[in-house]
Design a protein around this motif. Sequence first.
Motif, short mmCIF file in Angstrom:
data_model
loop_
_atom_site.label_atom_id
_atom_site.label_comp_id
_atom_site.label_asym_id
_atom_site.label_seq_id
_atom_site.Cartn_x
_atom_site.Cartn_y
_atom_site.Cartn_z
N ILE A 48 0.83 -1.21 0.00
CA ILE A 48 0.00 0.00 0.00
C ILE A 48 0.86 1.25 0.00
O ILE A 48 0.33 2.36 -0.11
N GLU A 72 -0.35 -1.81 -6.53
CA GLU A 72 -0.88 -1.31 -5.27
C GLU A 72 -2.13 -2.10 -4.90
O GLU A 72 -3.07 -2.21 -5.69
N CYS A 73 -2.15 -2.68 -3.70
CA CYS A 73 -3.26 -3.53 -3.30
C CYS A 73 -3.35 -3.58 -1.78
O CYS A 73 -2.34 -3.78 -1.10
N ASP A 74 -4.54 -3.40 -1.26
CA ASP A 74 -4.82 -3.54 0.16
C ASP A 74 -5.21 -5.00 0.41
O ASP A 74 -6.25 -5.47 -0.08
N ARG A 76 -6.47 -6.50 2.75
CA ARG A 76 -7.73 -6.77 3.43
C ARG A 76 -8.84 -7.06 2.43
O ARG A 76 -9.86 -7.67 2.78
N ASP A 77 -8.66 -6.64 1.18
CA ASP A 77 -9.62 -6.90 0.11
C ASP A 77 -9.17 -8.18 -0.60
O ASP A 77 -8.36 -8.15 -1.52
N ILE A 124 -5.31 -8.30 8.09
CA ILE A 124 -3.98 -7.93 7.60
C ILE A 124 -2.98 -9.06 7.83
O ILE A 124 -2.21 -9.42 6.93
#
Length: 259
Positions: A48, A72-74, A76-77, A124
């Motif tokens: 992130i 770019e990647c979160d 949590r998704d 996370i």
Amino acid sequence: MTQALLTPAHYPGLAGKVVFITGGGTGIGAALVTAFAAQRAQVAFVDIQREASLALCEQLAAQGLPRPDFIECDLRDIAALQRTIAGVAARHGDIAVLVNNAANDVRHRIEDVTPEFWDNGIAINQRPAFFAAQAVIAGMRRLGGGAIINFGSVGWKLATGGYPIYATAKASTHGLTRALARDLGPDNIRVNTVVPGWVMTEKQLSQWVDDAARAEIAKSQCLKGQLLPEHLASMVLFLASDAATMCSAQEFTVDGGWV
């Protein structure tokens, strides 16, 4: 005494392999990206921290190494994570090595933890490892095998306080590793856990490492000197390589002899 510089081993079999790393923009993750790029692997990683990640890609490309593919990647998704993994495979080929590195060891008091805070910590530190593995299995089977490397921690083994969610998630990593290793062994997919000690990343040095911490490290480690991200990267390279062909379902601790 000056700490000796680390000379990484060379693993020719890693050249050209597609490697996917979570949390690759800074700290241990950046050392992992750098180490695999130096082996001429095609590295893709998520984070992130966009600016740091792009800077890392530019730095490695400027050194003449294969430019990593940053997305770019979160984490949590989970749907976004699995779409990202599918996109990497579509661009570069099936993923041969998965490194589940991303984590957040934010401190928290027991009294302050709400169900929402708990779920966020698990989202996370625990969930992405399983779902990333789920997403790469089909490709590894097509390749005839692969390596999944999860990151644990010595923190929970030492009964370290101040982060019960993180400790819970990291303890569970070992169960995940052993279960996946059993189920995926027939497909020649090896699954192992790397267990870091107190690694001197920029984050740790700026937030947690004071004179008292340095004294504790000096007292507790069998080996003198700082534990650096590059030391973890060396172990991960070994586990990803053909040199670790018969290593699976195991913990490999890199902590200077603390635990």
